[in-house]
Write a protein that holds these residues in place. Sequence first.
Motif, short mmCIF file in Angstrom:
data_model
loop_
_atom_site.label_atom_id
_atom_site.label_comp_id
_atom_site.label_asym_id
_atom_site.label_seq_id
_atom_site.Cartn_x
_atom_site.Cartn_y
_atom_site.Cartn_z
N SER A 44 36.94 41.59 50.74
CA SER A 44 35.83 41.96 51.63
C SER A 44 35.24 43.32 51.24
CB SER A 44 36.29 41.96 53.09
OG SER A 44 37.38 42.82 53.30
N THR A 45 36.08 44.21 50.74
CA THR A 45 35.57 45.51 50.27
C THR A 45 34.65 45.32 49.08
OG1 THR A 45 37.57 46.67 50.99
CG2 THR A 45 36.22 47.76 49.33
N ALA A 46 35.08 44.54 48.10
CA ALA A 46 34.27 44.31 46.91
C ALA A 46 32.95 43.64 47.26
CB ALA A 46 35.05 43.45 45.91
N SER A 47 33.00 42.67 48.18
CA SER A 47 31.79 41.98 48.59
C SER A 47 30.83 42.92 49.29
CB SER A 47 32.15 40.80 49.50
OG SER A 47 30.99 40.13 49.93
N ASN A 164 32.61 56.96 44.31
CA ASN A 164 32.81 57.59 45.61
C ASN A 164 33.11 56.56 46.69
OD1 ASN A 164 32.51 60.16 47.29
ND2 ASN A 164 31.13 58.76 48.35
N GLN A 165 32.41 55.42 46.65
CA GLN A 165 32.64 54.39 47.64
C GLN A 165 34.02 53.77 47.51
OE1 GLN A 165 30.22 55.30 49.82
NE2 GLN A 165 30.19 53.13 50.33
N VAL A 166 34.47 53.59 46.28
CA VAL A 166 35.82 53.06 46.09
C VAL A 166 36.86 54.06 46.60
CG1 VAL A 166 37.54 52.43 44.34
CG2 VAL A 166 35.22 51.50 44.21
N GLN A 167 36.64 55.34 46.34
CA GLN A 167 37.57 56.35 46.86
C GLN A 167 37.59 56.33 48.39
OE1 GLN A 167 39.75 58.39 45.28
NE2 GLN A 167 39.22 57.26 43.42
N ALA A 168 36.43 56.12 49.01
CA ALA A 168 36.38 56.02 50.47
C ALA A 168 37.16 54.79 50.95
CB ALA A 168 34.93 55.95 50.94
N ALA A 169 37.04 53.70 50.21
CA ALA A 169 37.73 52.47 50.58
C ALA A 169 39.25 52.62 50.49
CB ALA A 169 37.27 51.31 49.69
N LEU A 170 39.71 53.38 49.49
CA LEU A 170 41.15 53.60 49.36
C LEU A 170 41.72 54.21 50.64
CD1 LEU A 170 41.50 55.06 45.73
CD2 LEU A 170 41.87 52.72 46.48
N GLY A 176 45.15 49.88 47.83
CA GLY A 176 46.00 50.50 46.83
C GLY A 176 45.18 50.87 45.60
N GLN A 177 45.79 51.64 44.71
CA GLN A 177 45.08 52.09 43.52
C GLN A 177 44.65 50.91 42.64
OE1 GLN A 177 44.05 55.10 42.68
NE2 GLN A 177 44.94 56.16 44.44
N GLY A 178 45.51 49.92 42.49
CA GLY A 178 45.17 48.76 41.67
C GLY A 178 43.98 48.01 42.24
N ALA A 179 43.98 47.79 43.55
CA ALA A 179 42.85 47.12 44.19
C ALA A 179 41.57 47.94 44.04
CB ALA A 179 43.16 46.89 45.67
N GLY A 180 41.72 49.26 44.13
CA GLY A 180 40.56 50.12 43.96
C GLY A 180 39.98 50.01 42.57
N GLN A 181 40.83 49.96 41.56
CA GLN A 181 40.34 49.85 40.19
C GLN A 181 39.70 48.49 39.93
OE1 GLN A 181 40.25 52.32 37.60
NE2 GLN A 181 40.43 53.43 39.55
N ARG A 186 34.54 45.56 39.23
CA ARG A 186 33.50 44.61 39.67
C ARG A 186 32.16 45.31 39.83
NH1 ARG A 186 33.87 40.36 44.79
NH2 ARG A 186 31.64 40.17 45.16
N LEU A 187 32.17 46.50 40.39
CA LEU A 187 30.93 47.25 40.56
C LEU A 187 30.35 47.66 39.21
CD1 LEU A 187 31.86 49.47 43.62
CD2 LEU A 187 30.21 47.59 43.59
N VAL A 188 31.20 48.10 38.29
CA VAL A 188 30.73 48.49 36.96
C VAL A 188 30.04 47.31 36.27
CG1 VAL A 188 31.53 49.08 34.63
CG2 VAL A 188 32.34 50.39 36.61
N ALA A 189 30.60 46.12 36.42
CA ALA A 189 29.98 44.93 35.83
C ALA A 189 28.64 44.60 36.46
CB ALA A 189 30.93 43.73 35.96
#
Length: 230
Positions: A44-47, A164-170, A176-181, A186-189
């Motif tokens: 849901s975070t990635a979406s 920054n948004q991924v850091q906020a989600a963490l 976790g760090q793996g989920a954040g990466q 996904r965002l980079v792609a």
Amino acid sequence: MTTEPPALLPLLWLASPALPVGGFSYSEGLEAAVEAGLVHDEASTASWLDDQLHLGQARSDLAVVAQAVPAWRAADHARLQALNTWVLHTRETHELRLQTEQMGHSMLAWARSLGPAGATLIDALDAAHLAPPTWPLAWSAAAAHSGAPVRDCVTTLAFAWAENQVQAALKAVPLGQGAGQRTLARLVAAIPAAIDTALSLRDDQRQSFLPSLAILSARHETQYSRLFRS
């Protein structure tokens, strides 16, 4: 076109989490989405962030930067003032308006802290008479002075936003760090397509229309317990 090192290094600096503009203190509605149960795990975070990238950033702030960088290089102050006014008028809540003003002000303070190295940027911002300078306009002024191609400038801001948004989600979900990466991957792609959109938009196509985000942001202003300012 590959950015040469002299232009690449300033862009890396502008994308750094160490840039003292306070971006770490904003989640841009993500924390409110967590509170509402709309964001609760990695998927849901990635979406959520993917939608915000394509429906929000690509059509608003990234599009503004794509148009502002050439305007800074041409010293087109009327154009810069029009873009800055558009940003101010499209912040749909008090906290989002404060964010763009605070980060813009902090960008100017950062330039002043550099001493002679920041003089050119300060002169450019002063000459444009932006009242106040918003984050996309202040950031694009610094990016314009890097000499990098416009696409590289816009890509840099997109990555800085995503990180920054991924850091906020963490912190807020939490992840976790793996989920954040994985979420960042996904965002980079997705960023190249978002940049294509940002570069293609005319003034009458640029927009900031995310009703659900605006509602969540308004709720966040009175949210009882929170980590972030937006």
